[in-house]
Design an enzyme around this catalytic site. Structure first.
Site, PDB file in Angstrom:
ATOM      1  N   SER A 200      43.746  38.828  40.806  1.00 39.52           N
ATOM      2  CA  SER A 200      44.696  40.371  40.758  1.00 39.52           C
ATOM      3  C   SER A 200      43.102  41.077  40.823  1.00 39.52           C
ATOM      4  O   SER A 200      43.342  42.264  41.824  1.00 39.52           O
ATOM      5  CB  SER A 200      45.154  40.607  39.695  1.00 39.52           C
ATOM      6  OG  SER A 200      46.410  39.771  39.430  1.00 39.52           O
TER       7      SER A 200
ATOM      8  N   ARG B 188      45.424  49.089  42.618  1.00 38.04           N
ATOM      9  CA  ARG B 188      46.234  47.930  43.092  1.00 38.04           C
ATOM     10  C   ARG B 188      46.640  48.168  44.401  1.00 38.04           C
ATOM     11  O   ARG B 188      46.676  47.406  45.114  1.00 38.04           O
ATOM     12  CB  ARG B 188      47.218  47.638  41.831  1.00 38.04           C
ATOM     13  CG  ARG B 188      48.160  46.560  42.320  1.00 38.04           C
ATOM     14  CD  ARG B 188      49.468  46.216  41.639  1.00 38.04           C
ATOM     15  NE  ARG B 188      50.258  45.305  42.184  1.00 38.04           N
ATOM     16  CZ  ARG B 188      51.411  45.741  42.615  1.00 38.04           C
ATOM     17  NH1 ARG B 188      52.108  46.906  42.452  1.00 38.04           N
ATOM     18  NH2 ARG B 188      52.206  44.659  43.107  1.00 38.04           N
TER      19      ARG B 188
ATOM     20  N   GLU C 288      39.154  39.887  26.225  1.00 41.90           N
ATOM     21  CA  GLU C 288      38.500  40.876  26.882  1.00 41.90           C
ATOM     22  C   GLU C 288      37.226  41.273  25.942  1.00 41.90           C
ATOM     23  O   GLU C 288      36.202  41.692  26.670  1.00 41.90           O
ATOM     24  CB  GLU C 288      39.322  42.113  27.261  1.00 41.90           C
ATOM     25  CG  GLU C 288      40.666  42.074  28.282  1.00 41.90           C
ATOM     26  CD  GLU C 288      41.586  41.232  27.509  1.00 41.90           C
ATOM     27  OE1 GLU C 288      41.695  41.149  26.412  1.00 41.90           O
ATOM     28  OE2 GLU C 288      42.479  40.809  28.568  1.00 41.90           O
TER      29      GLU C 288
ATOM     30  N   HIS D  84      43.736  47.895  38.911  1.00 40.36           N
ATOM     31  CA  HIS D  84      44.929  48.403  38.449  1.00 40.36           C
ATOM     32  C   HIS D  84      45.150  49.633  37.585  1.00 40.36           C
ATOM     33  O   HIS D  84      45.659  49.461  36.650  1.00 40.36           O
ATOM     34  CB  HIS D  84      45.540  47.255  37.827  1.00 40.36           C
ATOM     35  CG  HIS D  84      46.215  46.095  38.631  1.00 40.36           C
ATOM     36  ND1 HIS D  84      44.889  45.358  39.297  1.00 40.36           N
ATOM     37  CD2 HIS D  84      47.215  45.424  38.921  1.00 40.36           C
ATOM     38  CE1 HIS D  84      45.556  44.390  40.084  1.00 40.36           C
ATOM     39  NE2 HIS D  84      46.952  44.270  39.837  1.00 40.36           N
TER      40      HIS D  84
END
Lengths: 256, 323
Positions: B44, B174, B65, B116
């Site tokens: 992604s 995105r 993360e 995103h």
């Protein structure tokens, strides 16, 4: 040092002092005249509140004058309350927000391996620190990437600020957890230099996985009124108490 | 800086995350110290392009993360140039303390390229739409914050980020957006760019809202109002001079961003105007609200982030200047 600063963390500094002495005087390949030497071993104090012990080791090893230790926590001092890699020669990582140092050490170990270097990375964690979730993210990653150039110590003094780790939020069984996360685990007495050095040798010979040396230690070690007392986690001794502590430590040194 | 453009109707749309993937791989070919990390979203965020080309220098850190950011800090401390990617909401929210203490506080050379961002994430909904990331990153000392407006500016920003010694936050989207900049465009960190000159109102925009601002300027021109469009891709360092000089000419301002009107571009413009040259300002952005599921186009309309909203805001700013 903490008495002069009127604040700081004497208990957890004393429990780690023997490990730091062994590292800086027998283990780490470092050159105090060249703190940025690319081929040096790296040490990350993940339990950054033990900064006084790290500073003492660095000063005794020759990174900066021993007299400078008295400036700990003072304004404009190079010796910040928690380690600052941009201010203090020899400090490899800025730590203090618990749980982050092992990740940084893992990143350094990845970089060293990527470049085909033989320098090694060491880290020191607290047992209370293992209550932070990120420690286990880092544990997982170091085993996943088979970082056998990474050796960590766990300062297992059994106490955190609010009391015994078993009562506050037990991270136990620590040895089993590290084993389950894919680490080679060695248990030692963290105040026995022979055992510390032996464990480091074993870690160097261990291939394909990182090593965790779980060191049983005594918080406030060597200081009669501080030993195993949680209240000495983040409290500085008075001038009188500091005198007493130094007398205790000298006696202990002579007895050894 | 000035780079005058007109939007081409029907031009091909490219997502900034796609441009990032290509630019990162290109950078990897030139600089062996560039490494990439991702948190299980490499397809992604497009770091997978780099990962395929340089598997030894790509580290998938899994769904963790916090560890990814501090690992990147360790790699940087040992001389690498790490690019760490995940969705903006996780990069800045989930791992905020790691970005603060492990990266910014020690001024380490980590590039956080977060995809995103904003509500154009679309169908995933409010949990995945960062409306606060610019504010979170902008407030951190030592951090550079860049919000590229199109694919070309993204490619240039990736190179500029790598050339800069210190932490950088790159905000990527995105959804596809129109091409604004040609190959002759030279991006410089810290410089706002005048894309269209006008004397009636200044439209300050970043990211996907730059194209909307250009459309709004066309619509305003049809009504006899000349809008100046300024691309503020560098949120930090912020180009106080270009912004202040523009409002000296126009006397009215609009900020437009796919982010909360609090703490992001609107906040930065308000700070600048209040201290340098106060003029009426109308902020276009999310009005202290989270997003929700929907298509990107539906959401941009629902939350007031279209050219028509900028036109309305511009007229309001001009009106307030006159009273």
């Amino acid at each position: 040092m903490t008495a002069a600063a009127k604040s700081g963390h004497p208990g957890g500094s004393l429990s780690a002092a023997d490990i730091l002495a062994a590292l800086y005087f027998r283990v780490l390949r470092v050159d105090p005249s060249r703190p940025g030497w690319p081929e040096r071993d790296r040490f990350v104090l993940s339990k950054g509140h033990a900064a006084p012990a790290l500073y003492a080791a660095l000063a005794e090893r020759g990174y900066f004058p021993v007299e400078e230790l008295k400036t700990l926590r003072r304004i404009h001092s190079r010796l910040q309350g928690h380690p600052d890699m941009r201010k203090t020669p020899g400090v490899e990582a800025s730590t203090g927000s618990l749980g982050q140092g092992l990740s940084m050490a893992g990143g350094m170990a990845l970089a060293g391996r990527l470049d085909g270097c033989d320098w090694r990375v060491y880290a020191l964690l607290g047992d209370g620190e293992c209550e932070e979730g990120q420690v286990w993210e880092a544990a997982m990653a170091a085993a996943h990437y088979r970082l056998d150039n990474l050796t960590a110590f766990l300062d297992n003094n059994g106490l955190q600020i609010d009391g015994p780790i078993e009562q506050v939020m037990s991270p136990n069984p620590l040895n089993d957890k590290w084993r389950a996360f894919g680490w080679h685990v060695i248990e030692i007495d963290g105040h026995d230099f022979g055992q510390i050095l032996g464990a480091v040798d074993e870690a160097k010979k261990t291939k394909g996985r990182p090593t965790m040396i779980v060191a049983r230690t005594i918080k406030g070690k060597g200081c009669s009124f501080m030993e195993n007392e949680a209240e000495w986690h983040g409290k500085a001794p008075s001038p009188e108490q500091a005198e007493q502590a130094l007398r205790d430590l000298e006696k202990g040194g002579a007895a050894r | 800086m000035k780079y005058l453009v007109r939007l081409q109707e029907g031009a091909k749309k490219v997502a900034t995350r796609d441009a990032y993937g290509e630019a990162l791989a290109e950078l990897g070919r030139e600089n062996p110290d560039v490494v990439a990390l991702d948190a299980d979203l490499s397809k992604s965020t497009k770091t997978a392009v780099f990962g395929k080309a340089f598997p030894a220098r790509f580290f998938n850190m899994g769904i963790a993360e916090a560890n990814m950011m501090a690992t990147a800090a360790g790699l940087a401390a040992a001389g690498k140039v790490p690019f760490a990617s995940t969705f903006a909401v996780f990069a800045t929210g989930r791992a905020f303390d790691q970005v603060r203490n492990s990266i910014c506080y020690p001024h380490l050379n980590v590039k956080i390229a977060a995809s995103h961002a904003g509500i154009t994430v679309g169908e995933d909904g409010g949990s995945h739409q960062s409306v606060e990331d610019i504010a979170l990153m902008r407030v951190l000392p030592n951090m550079t914050v860049i919000v590229p407006a199109d694919a070309g500016e993204t490619r240039a920003a990736v190179r500029a980020a790598a050339a800069l010694d210190g932490p950088v936050y790159l905000r990527l989207g995105r959804a596809g957006g129109p091409i604004i900049f040609g190959p002759d465009y030279s991006f410089r960190v810290g410089e706002a760019v005048v894309l269209r000159e006008g004397r009636d109102v200044s439209l300050f925009a970043c990211g996907v809202m730059v194209a909307e601002a250009l459309k709004a300027a066309d619509q305003l021109a049809g009504e006899g109002l000349e809008a100046e469009v300024v691309n503020v891709s560098s949120l930090k360092p912020f180009d106080w001079r270009t912004v202040a000089e523009s409002v000296v000419r126009t006397g009215a301002a609009v900020s437009a961003e796919e982010h909360s009107i609090i703490g992001g571009l609107g906040g930065a413009v308000a700070e600048c105007l209040a201290e340098r040259h106060p003029v009426p300002l109308v902020r276009v952005g999310l009005r202290d609200t989270f997003g929700e599921s929907g298509t990107p186009d539906e959401l941009m309309k629902a939350y007031g982030l279209t050219a028509a909203d900028i036109v309305r805001a511009a007229k309001e700013a001009i009106q307030r200047r006159r009273v």
